[in-house]
Design an enzyme around this catalytic site. Structure first.
Site, PDB file in Angstrom:
ATOM      1  N   HIS A 154       0.674  -1.086   0.333  1.00 40.84           N
ATOM      2  CA  HIS A 154      -0.305   0.167  -0.044  1.00 40.84           C
ATOM      3  C   HIS A 154       0.775   0.988   0.052  1.00 40.84           C
ATOM      4  CE1 HIS A 154      -2.778  -2.702   1.425  1.00 40.84           C
ATOM      5  NE2 HIS A 154      -4.226  -1.888   0.923  1.00 40.84           N
ATOM      6  N   LYS A 158      -0.269   4.575   4.558  1.00 46.39           N
ATOM      7  CA  LYS A 158      -1.315   3.369   5.145  1.00 46.39           C
ATOM      8  C   LYS A 158      -0.681   3.712   6.685  1.00 46.39           C
ATOM      9  CE  LYS A 158      -3.642  -0.920   5.082  1.00 46.39           C
ATOM     10  NZ  LYS A 158      -5.071   0.011   5.832  1.00 46.39           N
TER      11      LYS A 158
HETATM   12  N1  LIG Z   1     -12.459  -1.486   3.191  1.00 47.42           N
HETATM   13  C1  LIG Z   1     -12.278  -1.233   2.029  1.00 47.42           C
HETATM   14  O1  LIG Z   1     -12.715  -1.071   0.915  1.00 47.42           O
HETATM   15  C2  LIG Z   1     -11.474   0.374   2.529  1.00 47.42           C
HETATM   16  C3  LIG Z   1     -10.574   0.578   3.597  1.00 47.42           C
HETATM   17  N2  LIG Z   1     -10.006   1.645   3.862  1.00 47.42           N
HETATM   18  C4  LIG Z   1      -9.529   2.248   5.407  1.00 47.42           C
HETATM   19  O2  LIG Z   1     -10.260   3.452   4.924  1.00 47.42           O
HETATM   20  C5  LIG Z   1      -8.898   4.166   6.312  1.00 47.42           C
HETATM   21  C6  LIG Z   1      -9.814   5.648   5.476  1.00 47.42           C
HETATM   22  O3  LIG Z   1      -8.501   5.611   4.922  1.00 47.42           O
HETATM   23  P1  LIG Z   1      -8.116   6.311   4.110  1.00 47.42           P
HETATM   24  O4  LIG Z   1      -8.727   7.514   3.624  1.00 47.42           O
HETATM   25  O5  LIG Z   1      -6.997   6.653   3.339  1.00 47.42           O
HETATM   26  O6  LIG Z   1      -7.304   7.915   5.276  1.00 47.42           O
HETATM   27  P2  LIG Z   1      -7.100   8.687   5.756  1.00 47.42           P
HETATM   28  O7  LIG Z   1      -6.348   9.186   6.540  1.00 47.42           O
HETATM   29  O8  LIG Z   1      -6.903   9.631   4.315  1.00 47.42           O
HETATM   30  O9  LIG Z   1      -9.130   9.503   5.853  1.00 47.42           O
HETATM   31  C7  LIG Z   1      -9.135   9.092   7.178  1.00 47.42           C
HETATM   32  C8  LIG Z   1     -10.109  10.997   7.702  1.00 47.42           C
HETATM   33  O10 LIG Z   1     -10.887  10.693   8.793  1.00 47.42           O
HETATM   34  C9  LIG Z   1     -11.112  11.580   9.697  1.00 47.42           C
HETATM   35  N3  LIG Z   1     -10.872  11.302  11.279  1.00 47.42           N
HETATM   36  C10 LIG Z   1     -10.544  10.737  12.065  1.00 47.42           C
HETATM   37  N4  LIG Z   1     -11.145  10.520  12.841  1.00 47.42           N
HETATM   38  C11 LIG Z   1     -12.096  11.140  12.901  1.00 47.42           C
HETATM   39  C12 LIG Z   1     -13.092  11.857  13.523  1.00 47.42           C
HETATM   40  N5  LIG Z   1     -13.185  11.160  14.754  1.00 47.42           N
HETATM   41  N6  LIG Z   1     -14.379  12.818  13.373  1.00 47.42           N
HETATM   42  C13 LIG Z   1     -14.353  12.319  11.836  1.00 47.42           C
HETATM   43  N7  LIG Z   1     -12.998  12.426  11.042  1.00 47.42           N
HETATM   44  C14 LIG Z   1     -12.330  11.717  11.192  1.00 47.42           C
HETATM   45  C15 LIG Z   1      -9.402  12.264   9.265  1.00 47.42           C
HETATM   46  O11 LIG Z   1      -9.154  13.552   9.661  1.00 47.42           O
HETATM   47  P3  LIG Z   1      -7.826  13.790  10.699  1.00 47.42           P
HETATM   48  O12 LIG Z   1      -6.957  13.781   9.078  1.00 47.42           O
HETATM   49  O13 LIG Z   1      -8.281  15.070  11.121  1.00 47.42           O
HETATM   50  O14 LIG Z   1      -7.099  12.773  11.715  1.00 47.42           O
HETATM   51  C16 LIG Z   1      -9.138  12.116   7.957  1.00 47.42           C
HETATM   52  O15 LIG Z   1      -9.856  13.112   7.235  1.00 47.42           O
HETATM   53  C17 LIG Z   1      -8.683   3.810   6.462  1.00 47.42           C
HETATM   54  O16 LIG Z   1      -8.647   1.945   8.202  1.00 47.42           O
HETATM   55  C18 LIG Z   1      -8.255   2.577   5.951  1.00 47.42           C
HETATM   56  O17 LIG Z   1      -7.700   1.595   5.965  1.00 47.42           O
HETATM   57  C19 LIG Z   1      -9.564   2.301   2.630  1.00 47.42           C
HETATM   58  C20 LIG Z   1      -9.342   1.863   1.411  1.00 47.42           C
HETATM   59  C21 LIG Z   1     -10.461   1.044   0.687  1.00 47.42           C
HETATM   60  O1  LIG Z   2      -5.374   2.446   3.397  1.00 48.20           O
HETATM   61  C1  LIG Z   2      -6.164   1.853   2.177  1.00 48.20           C
HETATM   62  O2  LIG Z   2      -5.458   2.303   1.606  1.00 48.20           O
HETATM   63  C2  LIG Z   2      -6.482   1.008   1.951  1.00 48.20           C
HETATM   64  N1  LIG Z   2      -6.669  -0.029   3.431  1.00 48.20           N
HETATM   65  C3  LIG Z   2      -7.250  -1.239   3.112  1.00 48.20           C
HETATM   66  C4  LIG Z   2      -6.898  -2.303   4.062  1.00 48.20           C
HETATM   67  O3  LIG Z   2      -5.892  -2.308   4.953  1.00 48.20           O
HETATM   68  O4  LIG Z   2      -6.983  -3.235   3.236  1.00 48.20           O
HETATM   69  C5  LIG Z   2      -8.151  -1.689   1.714  1.00 48.20           C
HETATM   70  C6  LIG Z   2      -7.910  -1.191   0.471  1.00 48.20           C
HETATM   71  O5  LIG Z   2      -6.531  -1.687  -0.281  1.00 48.20           O
HETATM   72  C7  LIG Z   2      -6.918   0.092   0.510  1.00 48.20           C
END
Ligand SMILES: NC(=O)C1=CN([C@@H]2O[C@H](COP(=O)(O)OP(=O)(O)OC[C@H]3O[C@@H](n4cnc5c(N)ncnc54)[C@H](OP(=O)(O)O)[C@@H]3O)[C@@H](O)[C@H]2O)C=CC1
Ligand SMILES: O=C(O)C1=N[C@H](C(=O)O)C[C@H](O)C1
Length: 265
Positions: A154, A158
């Site tokens: 990734h 991450k």
């Molecule tokens: N299941 C799936 O298909 C996928 C899962 N993911 C998962 O999604 C999650 C997020 O990934 P990603 O978007 O890359 O991460 P980012 O850090 O870019 O985004 C997370 C966002 O959530 C915000 N946040 C955190 N805590 C709070 C809160 N209490 N209230 C409101 N907002 C909050 C963060 O704000 P701040 O920056 O201020 O902390 C940030 O803007 C990860 O756990 C990732 O592994 C990602 C892609 C696909």
């Molecule tokens: O953090 C990410 O970007 C992603 N997180 C998920 C994971 O932890 O598997 C899904 C995807 O691969 C992207």
């Protein structure tokens, strides 16, 4: 369906806003960021690179959930647990993409699912959910003489490892073998490790650049190996999957569902 995007300014948050705006059958009713976020007050559409949607980013999750049918949540474990409690109070759909959840976090999601319709998956893509099914079947067919190793790569930002997807694939492999992943999981190797223990399921984590998400499950036997791989080229596919999950869960009774349920796998 009126949908709230939490973590609106995140990599996935911005994708989710786009997916909701571009999907039929749903509208963006609110966009949430944490208190003090520089995104507060900005228009969610502009934040996501679209035309204005007339939805300013706010930190008032309670009011937003009360006026919505569902929430899309790709944030962080502590935030997700808090949002699950609010979704339960509001009796709405909660789609959880957040990874790095602990056993205790999962127990809290389970408790919230007595009132909320929760769809949780470490990966919302069709390809990975199909791959998990394949891995379960191959692990069952091949047995212990094939060593199972799972690798993932990734982007450099991450924060959790192994990825939620890698763990999901590991669970599928362990299920196929009829074992508990906790008893066979090896997530780190360093130094003089000794020979590989038969039956272990190993994880290798790579981080770098802008890689969206690459996963491979390797079944390594004597004289032959079989590898099943998935490459995600655009995180928009996770957002589309999350919207699909929300629409699917809308008419369902409260409960804890997976993406395999949504996709009918
Ligand atoms: N299941 C799936 O298909 C996928 C899962 N993911 C998962 O999604 C999650 C997020 O990934 P990603 O978007 O890359 O991460 P980012 O850090 O870019 O985004 C997370 C966002 O959530 C915000 N946040 C955190 N805590 C709070 C809160 N209490 N209230 C409101 N907002 C909050 C963060 O704000 P701040 O920056 O201020 O902390 C940030 O803007 C990860 O756990 C990732 O592994 C990602 C892609 C696909
Ligand atoms: O953090 C990410 O970007 C992603 N997180 C998920 C994971 O932890 O598997 C899904 C995807 O691969 C992207």
């Amino acid at each position: 369906m009126r949908l709230v995007v939490v973590g609106a300014d995140g990599r996935m948050g911005r994708m989710l806003i786009r997916a909701v705006a571009q999907s039929e059958g749903c509208t963006l009713s609110a966009a949430i960021e944490r208190e003090g976020s520089p995104a507060l007050g900005q228009d969610a559409g502009l934040l996501a690179g679209l035309q204005p949607l007339d939805v300013p980013v706010t930190d008032d999750a309670l009011a937003a959930f009360a006026a919505a049918d569902g929430v899309l949540d790709f944030t962080a474990p502590a935030a997700t647990v808090a949002f699950a409690e609010l979704a339960a109070q509001a009796r709405i759909v909660h789609v959880v993409g957040t990874t790095g959840l602990s056993e205790d976090d999962f127990a809290k999601l389970k408790a919230a699912s007595y009132h909320a319709r929760i769809v949780q998956s470490g990966n919302m893509s069709l390809g990975i959910n199909l791959m998990a099914e394949l891995v379960r079947r191959v692990a069952k067919a091949l047995g212990d003489e094939f060593d199972i190793e799972i690798s993932e790569m990734h982007h450099r930002m991450k924060v959790d490892a192994p990825s939620g997807t890698a763990l999901m694939l590991g669970e599928a492999a362990a299920e196929g073998r009829g074992v508990d992943l906790k008893t066979v999981r090896v997530s780190t190797r360093d130094g003089h490790t000794g020979a590989r223990r038969p039956g272990d399921i190993g994880f290798a984590t790579l981080r770098g650049g802008s890689v969206v998400g690459d996963h491979s499950v390797i079944f390594a036997g004597t004289g032959e190996s079989l590898t099943i791989s998935h490459h995600a080229a655009d995180r928009g596919l996770f957002a589309t999957g999350a919207v699909k999950a929300a629409l699917w869960a809308h008419p369902k009774p409260p409960g804890l569902y997976t993406m395999a349920d949504v996709l009918g796998l």
